[in-house]
Design an enzyme around this catalytic site. Structure first.
Site, mmCIF file in Angstrom:
data_model
loop_
_atom_site.group_PDB
_atom_site.id
_atom_site.type_symbol
_atom_site.label_atom_id
_atom_site.label_comp_id
_atom_site.label_asym_id
_atom_site.label_seq_id
_atom_site.Cartn_x
_atom_site.Cartn_y
_atom_site.Cartn_z
ATOM 1 N N ARG A 121 31.752 59.231 -28.896
ATOM 2 C CA ARG A 121 31.821 59.698 -30.286
ATOM 3 C C ARG A 121 31.063 58.756 -31.215
ATOM 4 O O ARG A 121 30.780 57.605 -30.863
ATOM 5 C CB ARG A 121 33.283 59.689 -30.762
ATOM 6 C CG ARG A 121 34.095 60.849 -30.267
ATOM 7 C CD ARG A 121 35.549 60.629 -30.630
ATOM 8 N NE ARG A 121 36.330 61.808 -30.305
ATOM 9 C CZ ARG A 121 37.660 61.822 -30.197
ATOM 10 N NH1 ARG A 121 38.344 60.703 -30.383
ATOM 11 N NH2 ARG A 121 38.287 62.919 -29.919
ATOM 12 N N ARG A 163 46.717 42.493 -62.038
ATOM 13 C CA ARG A 163 45.356 42.703 -62.548
ATOM 14 C C ARG A 163 45.345 42.718 -64.084
ATOM 15 O O ARG A 163 44.506 43.339 -64.702
ATOM 16 C CB ARG A 163 44.775 43.986 -61.968
ATOM 17 C CG ARG A 163 44.496 43.904 -60.470
ATOM 18 C CD ARG A 163 43.402 44.826 -60.056
ATOM 19 N NE ARG A 163 43.165 44.837 -58.621
ATOM 20 C CZ ARG A 163 42.296 44.050 -58.007
ATOM 21 N NH1 ARG A 163 41.598 43.162 -58.686
ATOM 22 N NH2 ARG A 163 42.111 44.146 -56.700
ATOM 23 N N THR A 200 38.402 35.655 -53.003
ATOM 24 C CA THR A 200 38.335 37.110 -52.822
ATOM 25 C C THR A 200 37.775 37.422 -51.441
ATOM 26 O O THR A 200 36.897 36.693 -50.953
ATOM 27 C CB THR A 200 37.455 37.846 -53.865
ATOM 28 O OG1 THR A 200 37.226 39.178 -53.403
ATOM 29 C CG2 THR A 200 36.108 37.214 -54.111
ATOM 30 N N ASN A 219 36.077 37.628 -59.845
ATOM 31 C CA ASN A 219 35.212 37.750 -61.026
ATOM 32 C C ASN A 219 35.967 38.023 -62.321
ATOM 33 O O ASN A 219 35.711 37.396 -63.343
ATOM 34 C CB ASN A 219 34.201 38.867 -60.782
ATOM 35 C CG ASN A 219 33.193 38.440 -59.741
ATOM 36 O OD1 ASN A 219 32.473 37.484 -59.964
ATOM 37 N ND2 ASN A 219 33.161 39.120 -58.614
ATOM 38 N N GLY A 220 36.904 38.978 -62.267
ATOM 39 C CA GLY A 220 37.672 39.345 -63.464
ATOM 40 C C GLY A 220 38.473 38.163 -63.980
ATOM 41 O O GLY A 220 38.518 37.887 -65.196
ATOM 42 N N GLN A 234 42.925 44.494 -44.480
ATOM 43 C CA GLN A 234 41.895 43.450 -44.598
ATOM 44 C C GLN A 234 42.315 42.303 -45.512
ATOM 45 O O GLN A 234 41.708 41.236 -45.487
ATOM 46 C CB GLN A 234 40.600 44.057 -45.168
ATOM 47 C CG GLN A 234 39.920 44.984 -44.209
ATOM 48 C CD GLN A 234 38.949 45.928 -44.916
ATOM 49 O OE1 GLN A 234 37.765 45.699 -44.911
ATOM 50 N NE2 GLN A 234 39.453 46.989 -45.509
ATOM 51 N N GLY A 258 43.327 40.888 -56.952
ATOM 52 C CA GLY A 258 43.810 41.297 -55.634
ATOM 53 C C GLY A 258 44.169 40.079 -54.795
ATOM 54 O O GLY A 258 43.493 39.062 -54.873
ATOM 55 N N TYR A 315 43.978 48.005 -46.897
ATOM 56 C CA TYR A 315 44.598 46.742 -47.325
ATOM 57 C C TYR A 315 44.946 45.798 -46.184
ATOM 58 O O TYR A 315 45.272 44.636 -46.436
ATOM 59 C CB TYR A 315 45.828 47.041 -48.191
ATOM 60 C CG TYR A 315 45.403 47.686 -49.478
ATOM 61 C CD1 TYR A 315 44.983 46.922 -50.553
ATOM 62 C CD2 TYR A 315 45.336 49.071 -49.593
ATOM 63 C CE1 TYR A 315 44.528 47.502 -51.714
ATOM 64 C CE2 TYR A 315 44.882 49.666 -50.754
ATOM 65 C CZ TYR A 315 44.481 48.891 -51.814
ATOM 66 O OH TYR A 315 44.016 49.458 -52.962
ATOM 67 N N ASP A 362 35.943 39.786 -50.997
ATOM 68 C CA ASP A 362 34.635 40.395 -51.253
ATOM 69 C C ASP A 362 33.478 39.381 -51.214
ATOM 70 O O ASP A 362 32.321 39.768 -51.055
ATOM 71 C CB ASP A 362 34.616 41.094 -52.626
ATOM 72 C CG ASP A 362 35.716 42.128 -52.765
ATOM 73 O OD1 ASP A 362 36.250 42.552 -51.731
ATOM 74 O OD2 ASP A 362 36.039 42.514 -53.908
#
Ligand code: F6P
Length: 346
Positions: A174, A79, A137, A115-116, A269, A17, A267, A139
């Protein structure tokens, strides 16, 4: 090339990504390799797909100017997992990669990814190619490093979104749910949730209970705080046929009766220009990678440990995830301030 010969021609690819800072890293590797070490630099298009198909372009120093602030990746990404069978068929992609590596006359390949990407890089290194990984990443879950570039930019974007939800949550009284990316890790939700003043933060590393979440919201209501912000990591336990945010929103509205709305940030982000912190981190990683290539330090991933640059063996990194420990210092401090992680009152 033996590890003692001087690398002359290097390739760079971006895989997985996209995230802010990829171009800053390409520029950091490329400019240092050309200016400091006199190497030739080639860009490999669309991640490992470009290595399989031999799709490369030379990157002159002038082409590496003006890309520092650009989001995405000038090389494209994919990917592609060359070691994965397709419908039970072996398409011999690693063999194609090795052939192209030789044909293109590359002395080393820089694989920028998560990682991948590192898992594949480790396998290619095992096959005898000179490979160095750079961790990226949003993440922040690459094992072996304290930080990946892309993360700081994503925290910035997500925090800004949470800030905006605060004002509308308050006006309408809310409950606002915001779903944050991160795959199986909660780093992005934790950091943006704390920076944005989230009242409840749900992350995959901590098991939540919906009764606990609702109790926290009801307690706030009774304490004259008739609105709540719930930050939900996309990787928390939820039915696969719907988003984590809609699952949590429906449960809260049902159990508390308080009007609840959800937002899935998605996305956004990953898009746009990197923050100054990510530009610097990607540049540091890039420049250090060129130095590592010159020194023949292959089969490694560049990493940051206690803010210093270092390397870790790719075989150590591949296939592992860096997740949040339950006793993480930030979580402990947040708990003491009354932030809920959905696991209290059990
Ligand atoms: O790894 C980055 C990331 O954005 C994750 O946070 C998310 O789960 C995933 O990629 C989305 O993947 P894709 O781009 O394949 O939809």
């Amino acid at each position: 090339m033996s590890n003692s010969a001087k690398p002359k021609r290097i390739g760079i690819l971006t895989a997985g990504g996209d995230c802010p800072g990829l171009n800053a890293a390409i520029r950091g590797v490329g400019k240092t390799a050309i200016v400091e070490y006199g190497m030739e630099v080639y860009g490999i298009r669309a991640g490992y797909t470009g290595l399989i198909n031999g799709d490369i372009i030379e990157l002159k120093e002038s082409q590496l100017s003006g890309i520092l602030t650009l989001g995405g990746t000038i090389l494209g990404t994919s990917r592609e997992k060359p070691y994965k069978m397709e419908n039970g068929k072996d398409l011999h992609k690693p063999e194609k990669i090795k052939k192209n590596y030789k044909k293109m006359g590359l002395d080393a390949v820089v694989c920028i990814g998560g990682n991948g990407t590192m898992k594949t890089a480790a396998l290619l290194a095992k096959e005898g190619m000179n490979v160095i990984g750079i961790p990226k990443t949003i993440d922040n879950d690459v094992w072996g490093t304290d930080v990946t570039f892309g993360f700081d930019s994503a925290v910035q974007i997500a925090t800004d979104a949470i800030d905006r939800l605060h004002t509308t949550a308050n006006s309408h009284q809310r409950v606002m749910i915001i779903e944050i990316m991160g795959h199986n890790a909660g780093w992005l939700a934790l950091y943006s949730g704390l920076a944005g003043g989230g009242d409840i933060i749900l992350i995959p590393e901590l098991e939540y209970n919906i009764r606990s979440v609702c109790k926290k919201i009801e307690n706030r209501y009774e304490d004259n705080k008739p609105y709540s912000i719930v930050v939900v990591a996309e990787g928390i336990e939820h039915p696969k046929n719907r988003s984590a945010a809609s699952h949590i929103a429906e449960a809260i509205q049902t159990y508390t009766g308080i009007e609840t709305r959800e937002t899935v940030l998605g996305y956004i982000q990953r898009g746009g220009s990197p923050t100054p912190m990510d530009r610097i981190l990607a540049t540091r990683y890039g420049a250090y990678t060129a130095q590592c290539i010159a020194e023949g330090c292959f089969g490694t991933m560049v990493a940051v440990k206690d803010n210093a640059l270092t390397t870790v063996g790719l075989e150590e990194v591949g296939g592992k995830l860096r997740l949040i420990e339950p006793d993480n210092g930030l979580i402990m401090k947040a708990r003491k301030m009354g932030v809920s992680f959905g696991d209290e009152f059990l």
